[in-house]
Design an enzyme around this catalytic site. Sequence first.
Site, mmCIF file in Angstrom:
data_model
loop_
_atom_site.group_PDB
_atom_site.id
_atom_site.type_symbol
_atom_site.label_atom_id
_atom_site.label_comp_id
_atom_site.label_asym_id
_atom_site.label_seq_id
_atom_site.Cartn_x
_atom_site.Cartn_y
_atom_site.Cartn_z
ATOM 1 C CB THR A 125 -0.890 0.009 1.261
ATOM 2 O OG1 THR A 125 -1.450 -1.284 1.396
ATOM 3 C CG2 THR A 125 -1.989 1.026 1.158
ATOM 4 N N GLY A 380 -5.823 -8.363 4.950
ATOM 5 C CA GLY A 380 -5.424 -7.886 3.625
ATOM 6 C C GLY A 380 -3.946 -7.563 3.540
ATOM 7 C CB VAL A 381 -0.981 -8.675 4.711
ATOM 8 C CG1 VAL A 381 -1.439 -9.701 5.714
ATOM 9 C CG2 VAL A 381 -1.025 -9.279 3.323
ATOM 10 C CB CYS A 382 -0.311 -3.341 3.728
ATOM 11 S SG CYS A 382 -0.725 -2.637 5.311
ATOM 12 C CB SER A 383 -0.771 -6.971 -0.387
ATOM 13 O OG SER A 383 -0.429 -7.304 -1.709
#
Length: 804
Positions: A125, A380-383
């Site tokens: 992100t 969502g692990v910033c992806s």
Amino acid sequence: MDSETCGYNEAIENIRDAQYPMLKDSIYLDHAGATVPSKALMDAFASELTSVLYGNPHSGSLPSQLSTDQVDDVRLRLLEFFNADSDEYDLVFVANATAGVKLVLDGLRSIQGGFNYAYHQACHTSLVGGREEARHSICVNDEQVQNWIDGRNPFEDDSTTLFSYTAQSHLDGRRYPMSWGRDFKTARTYTLLDAASLGATSRIDMFHPDFAADFVVLSLYKIFGFPDLGVLLVRKSAEHLFDQRKYFGGGTVDMVVVGREQWHARKTAFLHERLEDGTLPFHNIIAAGIALQTHASLFGSMDQVSRHTAYLTRRLHAGLEKLRHGNGRPVCTLYSPSPESQSTGPVVSFNIRSSLGAWVTLGEFEKLAIVNKIHVRTGGVCSPGGIAAALDLQPWEMKKNFSAGFRCGMDNDIMNGKPVGVIRASLGAMSVKADVDGFLDFIREFFVEVDIPQLPNVSVSDLTGKPSLLVKAITVYPIKSCGGFTVPPGMDWAVRPEGLAWDREWCLLHKGSGQALSQKRYPRMTLLRPTLDFEAGVLRITCKDSLQSVTVPLSADPTLLEKDIRQTKTRVCGEEITAQMYKSVELNNFFSDALGIPCVLARFPPGGRGLGSRLNKAKMQKHQQADTVQRLLPGSFPDDVPSPPDSDSEQTKLKVETKILLSNESPILMIHSASVDALNEAIAQHGGPPAMTSAFRANIVLEGVQGNEDWDKRPAYSEDSWRKVRIGNQTFSLLGACRRCQMVCVDQETGERRQEPLATLSKTRRFNGKIYFGAHMKHDEMSGSSEDVQHPTIRIGEPVVVDG
Ligand SMILES: *Cc1c(COP(=O)(O)O)cnc(C)c1O
């Protein structure tokens, strides 16, 4: 060589016990988030700071000089650590990898004429955000990067362009070529490599001839556990991109004149002098120097770390892949590529399914992991791009989920039958075989179903017997009273508590009265043909007359909608509902012109299951509730039957019945083709034109199978007495016959009104003064943990079992 065989794992186990007491009895699998500092590092740091006096580097005092020397020394040692030639690269200390990215954008932002920005879909992100500053920006996948290398510039102009990508996806460990960017033929194109994930467990070799990046960002806490510090490495040939950077702060200028004249002279010797605004985090930098040393003494080289984590990753990936439920179905759906076949990092992401195929929610997984002292990341692990690709989520679906209330870090993570996040297990230098095996044991213990529950326990439909009919057609009417959208054969169509997916999601409201428009009054509505285009993520509406069309996004984008709730109360079938109107004049003119009346398009709020949030397409009556179902034989029709979905009749009656009408389960309209045939025979007897099936605006058309003795044939109008039907694995309760009005006489092709089939229906299908054709039904929600329960669907061609 396998790191297990050379005893490396055993050595790490000893280090683990001595150096990481906080990991005792727990399994730490979130190294991709942050790795853990060793005792040796923290002790050495404490001892250094309590024995040496360090001062603010910007002065001439002895403590200050000591700091300056250390900072210069660590800068050089870090350059060496990444094998970067100090003649070719400069290293800038930043707070974290994200701050490094922002600094690069700080330079680009000031370039005259702006810049173009391309970012790879696997980006974190922190890199995606750069697009907001660019003149033009695109998200590219592998193929588009290859096209670029092959000479196809993704941008139309040749402004300064920045291409960002990740060396290793922090979502699934996938690695991307170090040479990307080198072969772009476009002028003034620079590459920003995010090595935060790769650098954590691998050697970064910036001296390698294939290494192409102009900018590299890294987070040191991901390599060493401490300090919380990042670095930005800049290739000297790209330094000029910072020449127009406007901001300056303490430490980056040689002289500043304030007051009447404003002037400043920037430091010029090194780029880092110009970019490191304010006091350097010198204690952190000193810690980084110690970290380099302790890391090497504990783990040896980064190559050794890399081999060890690769070995553990293979073990983890293979272990998860092998897990099977008692019925042979796999337990894990893996998103990381197989480490055997592709170069990947020590990151394995996956989701878990039950023995019946239902997704295990991340919330449930996380709770169990926490009580078992397993530290692993979910979500969502910033992806954003990586998640969408792995989970096959379309942009409209993500936005629709967002509009329906889904947010990063939320519990409800299965939406419309799809997970919206992953479980990510990641390994680091001090991970050991016992972590992997313990994690696999945990999954085996809590998620592998060895004894498969028998079918009745999981409430798969108890309706069994010979199939009677097949599903001939499935149609939804995205805009109430307008044309239908025919579900393509082979497509699984979702069944929702409120009806079929996308059925009557929108409606048209009269601009003056706010009433929902009905085809009964405005037959031309049938000429408005909506198409659900999932590829493009839009609903396309074409007017059959003018062939003009408009589109609206399937995602419920709030910016397109009128916010004023007060105006959006409308009445449908006498019931007050809340809808959101579209503001676009162009869009509303399209509908107004097509129908010749002033109207606006409106949408029902997403995920709205609450009362009145959706159309009540028909009303369940007391006598039709499951336990009191009467046999609705012709001639003995009860007085109160549901109104047809598109009718605006029965308003007065509804008021009286509100008590039993408070059902938000709006049914589905079904017709039996044998009944259509029987009706058409009757029409033909007095020479009338046959009725088209489409005239009845059914959602589901059922038909018999000719000449097969194994099928239990159902004659025309037998649907009047059915109690339940099972389509595929889904069961539906019949709610009663559908009452008909003159709307069945609207030719659905041309919008003209005819006499038939109402004339004949009124002779053959009139009971107590009312005319009936077809049946309403509602989906029976099931409980349990199978795919059919979590995401019920039906399909054309599925066999139908009838009860009654
Ligand atoms: C962790 C990480 C980031 C963000 O790093 P910060 O130090 O939080 O700025 C960016 N990209 C990747 C690939 C990462 O793993």
